[in-house]
Design an enzyme around this catalytic site. Structure first.
Site, PDB file in Angstrom:
ATOM      1  N   GLU A   1      -1.803  -5.697  -4.890  1.00 24.36           N
ATOM      2  CA  GLU A   1      -2.343  -5.479  -3.548  1.00 24.36           C
ATOM      3  C   GLU A   1      -3.656  -6.242  -3.361  1.00 24.36           C
ATOM      4  OE1 GLU A   1      -2.657  -1.461  -0.873  1.00 24.36           O
ATOM      5  OE2 GLU A   1      -3.872  -1.547  -2.686  1.00 24.36           O
TER       6      GLU A   1
ATOM      7  N   HIS B   1       0.834  -1.204   0.000  1.00 24.42           N
ATOM      8  CA  HIS B   1       0.000   0.000   0.000  1.00 24.42           C
ATOM      9  C   HIS B   1       0.869   1.254   0.000  1.00 24.42           C
ATOM     10  CE1 HIS B   1      -3.868   1.996   0.592  1.00 24.42           C
ATOM     11  NE2 HIS B   1      -3.252   2.809   1.436  1.00 24.42           N
TER      12      HIS B   1
ATOM     13  N   ASN C   1      26.802 -20.662  -9.297  1.00 29.58           N
ATOM     14  CA  ASN C   1      27.661 -21.813  -9.573  1.00 29.58           C
ATOM     15  C   ASN C   1      27.351 -22.984  -8.645  1.00 29.58           C
ATOM     16  OD1 ASN C   1      30.073 -21.730 -11.624  1.00 29.58           O
ATOM     17  ND2 ASN C   1      29.795 -19.634 -10.929  1.00 29.58           N
TER      18      ASN C   1
END
Length: 683
Positions: free
Chosen positions: A69, A47, A419
């Site tokens: 939201e 918000h 990796n």
């Protein structure tokens, strides 16, 4: 810098913080889907992000955040269950929002095409739970309800304030305002309306309270008592000049149009909480909720901080560094001239300089969590992409490093982590075959050791196979004749070297560990690797705690002065030539019921020394092994300022930097670790 630039920079900083918080909390939500408090935290952060975007006029960001939201609102209301698929969708949104912020930072224009695909996915989710109808219903409730100017909880104090103001020629009005239901930003809109009114008068009461209004924690209606010398028509014109207002009422203040608590309960539920909360309403549940909230945010209140431009800190540090140099010069002059009358003053200057130095170094320090916090999300995404079962364990996030080092750490650590995930951790079937737990573990930890910080990254994967390294090297035209297993393993640091058979977006593009090694070296650190086939691989990054001021032991070798960082020094002993033993063509000396290698600094640096010169053995610890570093004279312990040296001297790999003595002469700082490890490799 204009005001807009200031607001933009603040927006970028706050957006980065909120996006990082959302990433961390959403990742936690995946493992704690029933945690309502966590969902509320996430909802508030989203918000806030939406509010800031709307305030700055970035509509594309606002639309995407608004739709995202809604997902959190569905989680909150129980209309939608938290699943990995929805979490992945949210992460897609957060990645896109980060990209939008970067575009704005680079002055690129945003377009709705950038978010079209994501908006479609989010709208489909809304339709699946009939979210659109729910949201609209919620908004229309207050629309159908008649707007009134009846105040729920104004008291005698407000009435007395109005009476006194009227006696001084002020007009008092009760104002009720309904924000447009389509407004994406109720809180800031209410704040702007009140700010406009306060340019011509004073708001003495709001309903709901000011903090709830600013946070947007109300439906669509709010009310206030307003004192001004203007007329009712002027007040109405002021309010009307604002946008996103559905309707409003302005009437002269009448204390009789305020209902008591009991009447309020019997008539209608108020649209917000009154300024002064009545004691009757303070139920046990409310009190418990407030206590929990206060407890949760207690640490945040204690840990207050401000943002400081790094260039200012750099300037501050440079000034402190100069102060340290001049203090050392004063100290040196004091010793030479035996000026007792300045001794006390000099001691005070020395104390204050040390305190100032400690303070500025602490200001520059930053927790490695700033970098580490990004990686759990990254490993989670890699696990899904590679279809592997793996987990990242992070330890020592509170360890602190110089801000300059922390900001440069991200790139090498990302490379090492990718990796480990791609090359290190095996798939579930392979791990089962070797009797390993199905879930692979990557452990990232940081801890302080003297004046340096060690960062380790280890996995319980397949490790490196010397034979595979040999084959890969030969296919690239590298001669491996006569190489030991350790030498073959260390080919991983060769530029462009990779054992990946296929190129993916994760690895195999030839951007090898040489790039990681180069970056760590640039930061004044070192990178070590230990690996065992089918057991795992461990990388150890050693970095200086600070890049500026350190405690050092000042020494003399032949006729040259040098500095040795005190953090590596274990002890200092006087030694005679006859105590040095030659064993298998290597010089060693007895230490703690064992033999340790001898490093003659004069020979390492090619300096001509006198025969039978007095010698001191400085016992240092490098990579868990002791060495006896021989010097001719001990000058003393001193705080020194590290200055960078020329790139050509740096390539010799024997010096960390240079410093200035109190008498103005320059001394090189020995890189004891590099010298000792070089001696070991030569042997």
């Amino acid at each position: 810098m204009d005001d807009n630039s200031v607001y933009r920079n603040l927006f970028f900083e706050e957006s980065d913080d909120n996006l990082q918080k959302l990433n961390d909390d959403v990742l936690e939500l995946e493992s704690e889907p029933e945690n309502i408090d966590l969902i509320n935290e996430i909802f508030r952060a989203a918000h806030t992000l939406k509010g800031m975007s709307a305030t700055m006029g970035y509509d594309v960001m606002t639309k995407l955040t608004h739709k995202m939201e809604n997902l959190f609102d569905f989680f909150k209301s129980g209309k939608l269950m938290v699943t990995s698929e929805y979490i992945s969708l949210i992460f897609e949104c957060l990645d896109k929002l980060s990209q939008l912020v970067e575009d704005l930072r680079n002055d690129k224009e945003l377009s709705e095409d950038q978010i079209g695909e994501l908006l479609e996915k989010l709208i489909n989710v809304e339709k699946s739970v009939d979210g659109t109808a729910t949201v609209e219903a919620k908004s229309t409730d207050s629309k159908d309800k008649e707007l009134t100017i009846v105040l729920s909880n104004s008291d005698d104090a407000d009435t007395d304030t109005v009476k006194k103001a009227r006696a001084q020629g002020y007009n008092a009005f009760t104002v009720a305002i309904r924000i447009d239901k389509e407004s994406m930003l109720k809180g800031p809109r209410a704040f702007l309306i009140i700010e406009h009114l306060e340019q011509e008068g004073d708001v003495i009461y709001t309903e709901p309270t000011a903090d709830l209004l600013e946070n947007g924690e109300f439906d669509t209606d709010f009310k206030l008592i307003y004192l001004t010398k203007g007329t009712q028509e002027q007040v109405e014109a002021n309010i009307n000049s604002n946008s996103e207002i559905d309707t409003f009422i302005v009437e002269e203040f009448d204390s009789s149009k305020s209902i008591s608590d009991n009447e309020q309960a019997e008539t209608a539920k108020p649209s917000g909480t009154a300024k002064k909360i009545p004691k009757k309403a303070n139920t046990e549940a409310t009190k418990k909720k407030e206590d929990n909230k206060a407890s949760k945010h207690q640490n945040a209140a204690r840990n207050q901080s401000i943002r400081v431009d790094l260039s200012r800190l750099d300037l501050f540090l440079n000034l402190v560094s100069e102060l340290v140099v001049y203090r050392n010069q004063l100290d040196d002059a004091n010793r030479r001239n035996a000026a007792t009358e300045v001794k006390d003053s000099l001691e005070q200057v020395s104390r204050l300089t040390s305190e100032l130095q400690d303070l500025v170094l602490k200001i520059r320090m930053q927790q490695v969590s700033v970098v580490f916090s990004r990686f759990p999300r990254m490993v989670r995404d890699l696990a899904r992409e590679l279809d592997k079962n793996m987990e990242l364990i992070v330890e020592g996030e509170e360890t602190e490093l110089d801000k300059t080092v922390v900001s440069e750490l991200s790139e090498p650590l990302i490379h090492l982590l990718r990796n480990s995930a791609d090359h290190g951790i095996e798939n579930t079937e392979t791990r089962r075959k070797f009797g390993k737990p199905e879930k692979g573990i990557i452990k990232l930890s940081a801890y302080q050791e003297g004046n340096q910080v060690n960062i380790t990254l280890e996995d319980d994967g397949k490790g490196l196979d010397p034979q595979v390294m040999k084959e890969s090297a030969e296919s690239k035209g590298i001669d491996t004749t006569g190489m030991t297993d350790d030498e073959l393993i260390n080919l991983i640091f060769h530029p462009g070297f990779s054992t990946a058979k296929t190129i993916t977006n994760i690895s195999g593009r030839g951007v090898g560990l040489d790039a990681v090694m180069a970056k760590i070296n640039d930061l004044g650190g070192s990178l070590e690797m230990k690996t065992e086939l089918h057991v795992g691989t461990k990388f150890v990054i050693k970095l200086p705690l600070t890049l500026s001021i350190i405690q050092a032991l000042m020494v003399r070798v032949a006729k040259e002065s040098f500095a040795i960082p005190l953090d590596v020094v274990e002890r200092v002993v006087m030694i005679q030539e006859k105590e040095i033993i030659t064993s298998m063509d290597k010089e060693v000396v007895e230490y703690q019921e064992g033999l340790i290698p001898v490093v003659r600094v004069d020979k390492v640096l090619g300096l001509k020394n006198e025969e039978n010169a007095k010698q001191f053995a400085i016992v240092v610890k490098s990579d868990k092994q002791y060495f006896a570093v021989l010097v001719n004279e001990l000058i003393g312990q001193q705080e020194i300022v590290i200055k960078k040296i020329d790139a050509i001297i740096q390539k010799i790999n024997k010096f960390q930097g240079a410093t200035i003595f109190g008498n103005g002469s320059i001394a090189l700082i020995l890189d004891v670790n590099a010298i000792c490890q070089g001696k070991l490799a030569k042997n």
